[in-house]
Design an enzyme around this catalytic site. Structure first.
Site, PDB file in Angstrom:
ATOM      1  N   ASP A  44       0.821  -1.222   0.000  1.00 42.21           N
ATOM      2  CA  ASP A  44       0.000   0.000   0.000  1.00 42.21           C
ATOM      3  C   ASP A  44       0.850   1.265   0.000  1.00 42.21           C
ATOM      4  O   ASP A  44       0.461   2.293   0.577  1.00 42.21           O
ATOM      5  CB  ASP A  44      -0.938   0.039   1.218  1.00 42.21           C
ATOM      6  CG  ASP A  44      -2.077  -0.970   1.131  1.00 42.21           C
ATOM      7  OD1 ASP A  44      -2.092  -1.774   0.194  1.00 42.21           O
ATOM      8  OD2 ASP A  44      -2.942  -0.948   2.025  1.00 42.21           O
ATOM      9  N   CYS A  83      -4.148  -5.904  -2.944  1.00 41.61           N
ATOM     10  CA  CYS A  83      -3.059  -6.836  -2.623  1.00 41.61           C
ATOM     11  C   CYS A  83      -3.003  -8.133  -3.428  1.00 41.61           C
ATOM     12  O   CYS A  83      -2.077  -8.372  -4.199  1.00 41.61           O
ATOM     13  CB  CYS A  83      -3.112  -7.213  -1.129  1.00 41.61           C
ATOM     14  SG  CYS A  83      -2.989  -5.812  -0.002  1.00 41.61           S
ATOM     15  N   LYS A 145       4.997 -11.063   3.517  1.00 40.86           N
ATOM     16  CA  LYS A 145       3.572 -11.332   3.276  1.00 40.86           C
ATOM     17  C   LYS A 145       3.360 -12.232   2.061  1.00 40.86           C
ATOM     18  O   LYS A 145       3.914 -11.990   0.994  1.00 40.86           O
ATOM     19  CB  LYS A 145       2.851  -9.996   3.087  1.00 40.86           C
ATOM     20  CG  LYS A 145       1.367 -10.086   2.780  1.00 40.86           C
ATOM     21  CD  LYS A 145       0.773  -8.687   2.797  1.00 40.86           C
ATOM     22  CE  LYS A 145      -0.635  -8.642   2.251  1.00 40.86           C
ATOM     23  NZ  LYS A 145      -1.220  -7.286   2.320  1.00 40.86           N
ATOM     24  N   HIS A 147      -0.277 -14.022   1.232  1.00 42.81           N
ATOM     25  CA  HIS A 147      -1.626 -13.597   0.838  1.00 42.81           C
ATOM     26  C   HIS A 147      -2.121 -14.257  -0.440  1.00 42.81           C
ATOM     27  O   HIS A 147      -2.881 -13.659  -1.212  1.00 42.81           O
ATOM     28  CB  HIS A 147      -1.682 -12.072   0.708  1.00 42.81           C
ATOM     29  CG  HIS A 147      -3.066 -11.521   0.947  1.00 42.81           C
ATOM     30  ND1 HIS A 147      -3.408 -10.214   0.661  1.00 42.81           N
ATOM     31  CD2 HIS A 147      -4.185 -12.105   1.444  1.00 42.81           C
ATOM     32  CE1 HIS A 147      -4.672 -10.003   0.979  1.00 42.81           C
ATOM     33  NE2 HIS A 147      -5.177 -11.144   1.458  1.00 42.81           N
ATOM     34  N   HIS A 231       1.049  -0.810   5.183  1.00 38.02           N
ATOM     35  CA  HIS A 231      -0.338  -1.289   5.264  1.00 38.02           C
ATOM     36  C   HIS A 231      -0.860  -1.158   6.697  1.00 38.02           C
ATOM     37  O   HIS A 231      -0.105  -1.288   7.658  1.00 38.02           O
ATOM     38  CB  HIS A 231      -0.345  -2.763   4.828  1.00 38.02           C
ATOM     39  CG  HIS A 231      -1.679  -3.376   4.610  1.00 38.02           C
ATOM     40  ND1 HIS A 231      -2.505  -3.749   5.640  1.00 38.02           N
ATOM     41  CD2 HIS A 231      -2.308  -3.733   3.465  1.00 38.02           C
ATOM     42  CE1 HIS A 231      -3.594  -4.304   5.145  1.00 38.02           C
ATOM     43  NE2 HIS A 231      -3.516  -4.307   3.830  1.00 38.02           N
ATOM     44  N   ASP A 296       2.695  -2.904  -4.153  1.00 37.92           N
ATOM     45  CA  ASP A 296       1.654  -3.782  -4.690  1.00 37.92           C
ATOM     46  C   ASP A 296       0.432  -3.027  -5.194  1.00 37.92           C
ATOM     47  O   ASP A 296      -0.384  -3.596  -5.925  1.00 37.92           O
ATOM     48  CB  ASP A 296       1.237  -4.843  -3.659  1.00 37.92           C
ATOM     49  CG  ASP A 296       0.594  -4.260  -2.413  1.00 37.92           C
ATOM     50  OD1 ASP A 296       0.718  -3.031  -2.181  1.00 37.92           O
ATOM     51  OD2 ASP A 296      -0.020  -5.023  -1.653  1.00 37.92           O
ATOM     52  N   LYS A 312      -5.994   3.333  -3.437  1.00 37.77           N
ATOM     53  CA  LYS A 312      -6.196   1.893  -3.383  1.00 37.77           C
ATOM     54  C   LYS A 312      -7.668   1.554  -3.628  1.00 37.77           C
ATOM     55  O   LYS A 312      -8.553   2.265  -3.161  1.00 37.77           O
ATOM     56  CB  LYS A 312      -5.742   1.378  -2.012  1.00 37.77           C
ATOM     57  CG  LYS A 312      -5.896  -0.118  -1.803  1.00 37.77           C
ATOM     58  CD  LYS A 312      -5.470  -0.512  -0.399  1.00 37.77           C
ATOM     59  CE  LYS A 312      -5.678  -2.002  -0.147  1.00 37.77           C
ATOM     60  NZ  LYS A 312      -5.264  -2.390   1.212  1.00 37.77           N
TER      61      LYS A 312
END
Length: 452
Positions: A44, A83, A145, A147, A231, A296, A312
């Protein structure tokens, strides 16, 4: 403002022709080696959140130095404004909508998926940047991360990474390392672990330790360092006493925060990157390592997405345009700015090409190897990029951007004069509008249909 930033990057860039020829020869020799790869992904991070991109209220000296030592991209994009799809795009090198997990916008926490009886994740059999590099003789590790699916079926070790240290979900608290349901979310490989400390510092420490182990390793390495910063939750390193606990849910995880907390998170991120780069140099691996830094998606509440509109979750430039820096001493020219349009999948293609690894013919890459452009052996080229998120659609070709925010509205923006996407050119430039809309329709016909 932006032009002034670019001009500063070029101060003192004039070099005599013999020196250019010598530098080109040195770059050619360096490029013949198979480099180590350090891919750093922020979470982010908005286009203007680094001081070298214009952030006015704090400094990011280590990332600024990285940009001076390599090439900084002004027109780099994420594959999605959120993400999971972007991470899927990088790991596979393909548009997110080619895989079911790439349709998750984003992937829910494990408890919610279990309650919904949904089985979704990156299939272990799908080739990834890690599995392809591993097959080419690289050591592979992910710190940070993931995810892209949960254990026991999905996970980094099932998708080509030999080591993993980090979180499985889309967001965990920085001090307790728990997800929104108050479930622990920190793993060493596939084993849950407890670690005391601030998340950014823990990820930095593991990356530094990994590089120390690589110093005398004969095999090249690929380290993906996927920070969770900046984030939410909005917790700086000094906020331990104020951290909330319990099952916070999405609302609790995203509540609160301040510009001061965000600045502290960014300082921690910048310090962490600085530590990792110093460890790389200390291990005598700096000149043999291709470093890529990007984000990202565009920034959220406290980001500085200047000079763009949107954030975002939106397909406006503020949700998609991200910082990107490439450094490879002796190969990538220092202190340069590139206006080459780039997207997440390009970093996959670039890394694989630099490593001499081949893509799986059954899963061709959607990205382009950008090293020839950066090195000056290929001129910057025009391309068409496509995005889809929820009911939004977008495409960019050259100066033109097609944007459909919903089922009722369509726009054509000229990014060469209107990066804030305020003026609609679809009536004045009907041919360009119809052409780009048709190109988007053809692309979408090749993708999986939207979820739901």
């Amino acid at each position: 403002m932006r032009k002034k930033l670019d001009r500063r990057e070029f101060v003192g860039a004039a070099i005599a022709a013999p020196a250019l020829a010598s530098a080109a020869s040195a770059r050619g020799a360096a490029a013949a080696r198979r480099p180590n790869v350090l891919f750093i992904l922020a979470d982010d991070l908005g286009w203007g959140d680094l001081s070298c991109y214009g952030r006015p209220d704090y400094r990011t000296p280590n990332l600024d130095a990285l940009a001076r030592e390599g090439t900084r991209f002004t027109d780099a994009y994420s594959a999605s404004p959120v993400c999971t799809p972007t991470r899927c795009a990088f790991v596979t090198g393909r548009y997110p909508a080619r895989t079911a997990v790439g349709l998750e916008e984003p992937l829910s926490w494990k408890k919610q998926l279990t309650e919904q009886r949904r089985d979704v994740g990156l299939p272990p059999e799908h080739p990834t940047v890690a599995s392809l590099l591993k097959a080419a003789g690289y050591r592979t590790a992910l710190v940070g991360k993931w995810h892209l699916g949960y254990l026991p079926k999905y996970g980094p070790l099932k998708s080509g990474f030999e080591e993993f240290f980090g979180i499985m979900s889309g967001g965990a608290t920085y001090f307790t390392h728990k997800d929104a349901n108050d479930e622990p979310d920190f793993f060493e490989g596939e084993v849950p672990v407890e670690r005391a400390g601030y998340m950014t510092d823990l990820l930095t420490g593991r990356a530094v330790e990994y590089l120390a182990r690589r110093r005398d390793d004969e095999r090249p390495f690929y380290l993906s360092l996927h920070y969770t910063a900046p984030h939410w939750p909005w917790e700086g390193p000094g906020d331990a006493a104020a951290v909330k606990s319990g099952a916070l849910g999405y609302a609790g995880m995203t509540a609160g925060g301040s510009l001061e907390a965000y600045a502290a998170m960014m300082k921690s991120l910048d310090d962490g990157v600085g530590r990792v780069l110093r460890a790389l140099k200390g291990a005598r691996l700096e000149r043999d390592t291709l470093v890529v830094f990007t984000s990202d998606n565009g920034g959220e509440r406290f980001s500085f997405n200047w000079p763009f509109s949107g954030k975002k979750f939106e397909l406006l430039e503020g949700g998609l345009r991200v910082p990107a820096v490439v450094r490879w001493p002796g190969v990538v020219p220092a202190n340069r700015v590139s206006r080459q349009v780039a997207v997440t999948m390009d970093w996959t293609a670039t890394i694989l090409a630099a490593a001499g690894a081949k893509a799986d013919p059954a899963h061709p890459l959607d990205g382009e190897d950008l090293l020839p452009v950066v090195r000056g052996t290929r001129a910057p080229f025009e391309r068409t990029l496509f995005w889809r998120h929820n009911k939004q659609s977008a495409a960019r070709k050259g100066r033109w951007k097609y944007y459909r925010p919903d089922d009722k509205s369509e726009f054509l923006f000229d990014l060469s004069v209107d990066e804030r996407e305020q003026a609609d050119f679809k009536a004045a430039r009907r041919a360009e509008f119809e052409s780009l809309r048709a190109e988007y329709a053809r692309w979408e016909s090749q993708m999986l249909p939207p979820k739901g």
